[in-house]
Design a protein around this motif. Sequence first.
Motif, PDB file in Angstrom:
ATOM      1  N   VAL A   1      42.060  37.084  44.174  1.00  0.00           N
ATOM      2  CA  VAL A   1      41.709  36.723  42.805  1.00  0.00           C
ATOM      3  C   VAL A   1      40.674  37.709  42.279  1.00  0.00           C
ATOM      4  CG1 VAL A   1      40.694  34.925  41.359  1.00  0.00           C
ATOM      5  CG2 VAL A   1      42.159  34.289  43.281  1.00  0.00           C
ATOM      6  N   LYS A   2      40.887  38.169  41.071  1.00  0.00           N
ATOM      7  CA  LYS A   2      39.982  39.157  40.491  1.00  0.00           C
ATOM      8  C   LYS A   2      39.306  38.602  39.251  1.00  0.00           C
ATOM      9  CE  LYS A   2      40.071  44.013  39.037  1.00  0.00           C
ATOM     10  NZ  LYS A   2      40.946  45.132  38.660  1.00  0.00           N
TER      11      LYS A   2
ATOM     12  N   THR B   1      37.920  36.918  46.808  1.00  0.00           N
ATOM     13  CA  THR B   1      37.638  37.907  45.771  1.00  0.00           C
ATOM     14  C   THR B   1      36.632  38.914  46.278  1.00  0.00           C
ATOM     15  OG1 THR B   1      37.136  38.217  43.424  1.00  0.00           O
ATOM     16  CG2 THR B   1      35.676  36.741  44.619  1.00  0.00           C
TER      17      THR B   1
ATOM     18  N   SER C   1      40.473  50.663  43.366  1.00  0.00           N
ATOM     19  CA  SER C   1      41.351  49.635  43.925  1.00  0.00           C
ATOM     20  C   SER C   1      41.834  50.014  45.335  1.00  0.00           C
ATOM     21  CB  SER C   1      42.522  49.341  42.998  1.00  0.00           C
ATOM     22  OG  SER C   1      43.185  50.510  42.640  1.00  0.00           O
TER      23      SER C   1
ATOM     24  N   GLN D   1      49.923  43.209  38.330  1.00  0.00           N
ATOM     25  CA  GLN D   1      49.007  44.184  37.742  1.00  0.00           C
ATOM     26  C   GLN D   1      47.863  43.409  37.119  1.00  0.00           C
ATOM     27  OE1 GLN D   1      51.088  46.825  35.024  1.00  0.00           O
ATOM     28  NE2 GLN D   1      51.621  48.180  36.721  1.00  0.00           N
ATOM     29  N   SER D   2      46.648  43.852  37.376  1.00  0.00           N
ATOM     30  CA  SER D   2      45.501  43.128  36.839  1.00  0.00           C
ATOM     31  C   SER D   2      45.406  43.345  35.330  1.00  0.00           C
ATOM     32  CB  SER D   2      44.216  43.584  37.519  1.00  0.00           C
ATOM     33  OG  SER D   2      44.038  44.973  37.351  1.00  0.00           O
TER      34      SER D   2
ATOM     35  N   GLY E   1      48.115  47.789  39.743  1.00  0.00           N
ATOM     36  CA  GLY E   1      49.206  47.311  40.600  1.00  0.00           C
ATOM     37  C   GLY E   1      49.107  47.864  42.001  1.00  0.00           C
ATOM     38  N   PHE E   2      47.870  48.122  42.424  1.00  0.00           N
ATOM     39  CA  PHE E   2      47.719  48.766  43.729  1.00  0.00           C
ATOM     40  C   PHE E   2      47.285  47.827  44.841  1.00  0.00           C
ATOM     41  CE2 PHE E   2      45.527  50.965  47.097  1.00  0.00           C
ATOM     42  CZ  PHE E   2      46.470  51.934  47.424  1.00  0.00           C
TER      43      PHE E   2
ATOM     44  N   GLY F   1      47.893  44.792  45.926  1.00  0.00           N
ATOM     45  CA  GLY F   1      48.940  44.161  46.752  1.00  0.00           C
ATOM     46  C   GLY F   1      49.602  45.157  47.700  1.00  0.00           C
TER      47      GLY F   1
HETATM   48  N1  LIG Z   1      38.339  42.827  43.449  1.00  0.00           N
HETATM   49  C1  LIG Z   1      39.408  42.100  43.776  1.00  0.00           C
HETATM   50  N2  LIG Z   1      39.272  40.983  44.539  1.00  0.00           N
HETATM   51  C2  LIG Z   1      40.346  40.243  44.878  1.00  0.00           C
HETATM   52  N3  LIG Z   1      41.592  40.530  44.508  1.00  0.00           N
HETATM   53  C3  LIG Z   1      41.800  41.621  43.753  1.00  0.00           C
HETATM   54  C4  LIG Z   1      40.734  42.471  43.352  1.00  0.00           C
HETATM   55  N4  LIG Z   1      41.239  43.474  42.615  1.00  0.00           N
HETATM   56  C5  LIG Z   1      42.562  43.261  42.547  1.00  0.00           C
HETATM   57  N5  LIG Z   1      42.922  42.160  43.235  1.00  0.00           N
HETATM   58  C6  LIG Z   1      44.268  41.581  43.387  1.00  0.00           C
HETATM   59  O1  LIG Z   1      45.237  42.567  43.116  1.00  0.00           O
HETATM   60  C7  LIG Z   1      45.991  42.251  41.951  1.00  0.00           C
HETATM   61  C8  LIG Z   1      46.358  43.509  41.208  1.00  0.00           C
HETATM   62  O2  LIG Z   1      45.221  44.198  40.828  1.00  0.00           O
HETATM   63  P1  LIG Z   1      45.236  45.750  40.454  1.00  0.00           P
HETATM   64  O3  LIG Z   1      45.611  46.505  41.656  1.00  0.00           O
HETATM   65  O4  LIG Z   1      43.858  46.020  39.956  1.00  0.00           O
HETATM   66  O5  LIG Z   1      46.274  45.880  39.363  1.00  0.00           O
HETATM   67  C9  LIG Z   1      45.131  41.255  41.213  1.00  0.00           C
HETATM   68  O6  LIG Z   1      45.912  40.422  40.375  1.00  0.00           O
HETATM   69  C10 LIG Z   1      44.497  40.488  42.358  1.00  0.00           C
HETATM   70  O7  LIG Z   1      45.408  39.553  42.910  1.00  0.00           O
END
Ligand SMILES: Nc1ncnc2c1ncn2[C@@H]1O[C@H](COP(=O)(O)O)[C@@H](O)[C@H]1O
Lengths: 288, 352
Positions: free
Chosen positions: A7-8, A58, A92, A116-117, A123-124, A126
């Motif tokens: 969770v972000k 998180t 990320s 993708q946040s 989208g990295f 995961g």
């Molecule tokens: N700082 C973080 N802490 C926990 N989960 C994260 C965090 N950043 C990203 N995620 C997870 O990765 C997904 C995609 O994020 P991103 O890679 O930033 O697009 C988010 O929806 C979260 O499920």
Amino acid sequence: MNTIVCVKQVPDCTVVKYDIRTNCLENVHYIMDPIDEISVSEALKIREKNGGEVIAITLGPPRADKVMRSCLKMGVDHAVHLCDDSFDHIDSYATSRILASHISQMKYDLILCGNQSMDEGNGFVGPGIAGYLKLPLVTAVTRIDIFTDTMTAVVHRRLKGGDREIIESPLPAVLTVETMLTSPIYPRLRTILVGLKKDISTMDARALGIDKEPFEPAITVTNISQPKPRLKKTATIDSSMTAQERMRFLMTGGIQQQSSKVVQKSPEAAAADIIQFLIDNGIISQKR
Amino acid sequence: MSEHGEITSQETDVPLNRMETNGTGVWFFIEHKDDEVDEGSLKLAGEARLLADKLGQETTGIIIGSGVEGLVGRFGSYGIDSAIVVEDDRLGSYIGETYVDILSQLVEPNRPSIILFAASTIGNDLAPRLAAKLEAALVANYTEIEIDKERKITVRKAIYGGNAQATIAPLRSPLIGTIDTQSLSEQKAKSPKDTRVRKASVRIEPKTSTTKIIDYLRADPCAVCVSEAEIVIGVGKGLGCVENLDAVEELARVMGASIGGSRRATDERWIADERRIGLTGKTITPRLYLVCGISGAFHHTLSIKGANLKVAVNKDVNAPIAKMADLMIVGDMQEIIPELTKQLREIIKPAT
Ligand SMILES: Nc1ncnc2c1ncn2[C@@H]1O[C@H](COP(=O)(O)O)[C@@H](O)[C@H]1O
Ligand SMILES: Cc1cc2nc3c(=O)[nH]c(=O)nc-3n(C[C@H](O)[C@H](O)[C@H](O)COP(=O)(O)OP(=O)(O)OC[C@H]3O[C@@H](n4cnc5c(N)ncnc54)[C@H](O)[C@@H]3O)c2cc1C
């Protein structure tokens, strides 16, 4: 059946604004990324059917404990907050490594991330976690069915134009979810009250055992600025423009009033014009 | 037999080019379907060529599939130097785990400086997998890659839902970028090239794929949610009455379009609430949005910015939608829509 949900905490992107005068972001309200609210909700539904626990995790500054509290109020069993000054401004890539290295110590059958946040949309994380833990990965998931007897997940993956691929994956696996997966749950008052009392387990770099070998980032953000509009694809600077028009052109990425072609003809001719426009732009192709 | 991942030139007398010895070059991933190159990949080729010119490097397209060598010829007019072709009967459909395995085998000995992907359902899956595997720098949905005189690379992307822009410096090589190819224009090269086919021998281990595709569900383009549709027809108050919807539905069937509408159209119960487009409805990103009898109020247009092409049909030349439309047809939608359906039936078929 234990599910870990990443969770972000993100600034609410529907209200945040870049202020040109102060060169700062204004109206920054931190919220749980809506996509993660979806994955938490799905994890709770999976728990309802299959038993086990849901753990939210998180990585973020002290204020991110708010999203862990929200997760507990939604009904997750445990919340883990990885928090350390040295995690400020990491990318990320490093985020996924730190999350993965801690997750590797936990007992899990499924890891959910957002596709993708909302704030960065990399989208990295995961794929990063899946890569580090060498787990199967399916991205852009719109439906999840868990089979505990065979320890497999059957999921729908979103493709172009509404098409879906149905994929079977052994568990444990990492799935990155899309917003249409499910709708957010509304917890009962009792669940909320229980969630208010639970402890959030906070861990710093030392507790995680990663103070000795930090994860080097792969990218660094050097500047945040005012959004620059993309040039419209058909835009060309017209020398007949007035200075004011040219300015607006540069600011908006094309004088759209002028770039749009206005056609006023008989219905037959108008329809023919639309068709020609669609052919020119590759939307439709002529019968061969 | 060459080493795994090593690239063999088809004409063996062609010496290994500079790119392979220096370990640089701009690569881009080619998508294809039903023996045709995806339009986005052609635009991506132009983008790769521009970057390569600035770096003084060569451009290479990567194409994976079965029986795909013939598609390489398309890239000559975009000035692409060569294409690495990986062919195998088992590579008929995209499988992330297998494709990333192949790509990493190609990248490691060849060390390109930049690898570009379309931000498509395949690119969005493949690029982060590859970045994770290579521990490379990923910038998803970039808008611009800048290369200065010292050949230093900086990347820009929109963040916070488009409310700000980030400038990013990659700290590792290669830089892996994904871009919305709808935002790119076609860039044919001034001097076309004879794109060289380079066959790569790679290990293909279907076993590396632990996930299995078990079925494919093809969506009915008319029934699909407006937010996922490739073509959307929007109707508004200008529809007049529900009876007029028949003609719109007929057009939608011919075009393979999903029907959405303004709040006025949903309030009148002409179309279902879940098909409302706008602030209190769905956001759409189709290739084409045909806007019929919608004035273009801010609450509506907010959610249609992502539509690649907007064609408006409206009685009123001064309707605000005219400011946004790529093509503005001034006229009565009740007359134009049936005519459009008739002409479309006669001469064309949907592209995809
Ligand atoms: N700082 C973080 N802490 C926990 N989960 C994260 C965090 N950043 C990203 N995620 C997870 O990765 C997904 C995609 O994020 P991103 O890679 O930033 O697009 C988010 O929806 C979260 O499920
Ligand atoms: C808080 C809030 C939220 C809102 N959210 C949304 C939302 O999510 N989505 C949304 O769409 N709206 C929303 N609205 C309403 C929005 O402000 C407009 O009122 C609405 O979009 C107008 O709908 P319309 O264009 O169909 O109707 P109108 O504004 O009445 O426009 C009708 C148009 O049709 C043209 N026309 C008429 N007859 C014909 C014909 N025969 N052929 C061709 N053209 C013709 C007219 O010239 C006119 O331009 C919201 C409003 C508020 C206050």
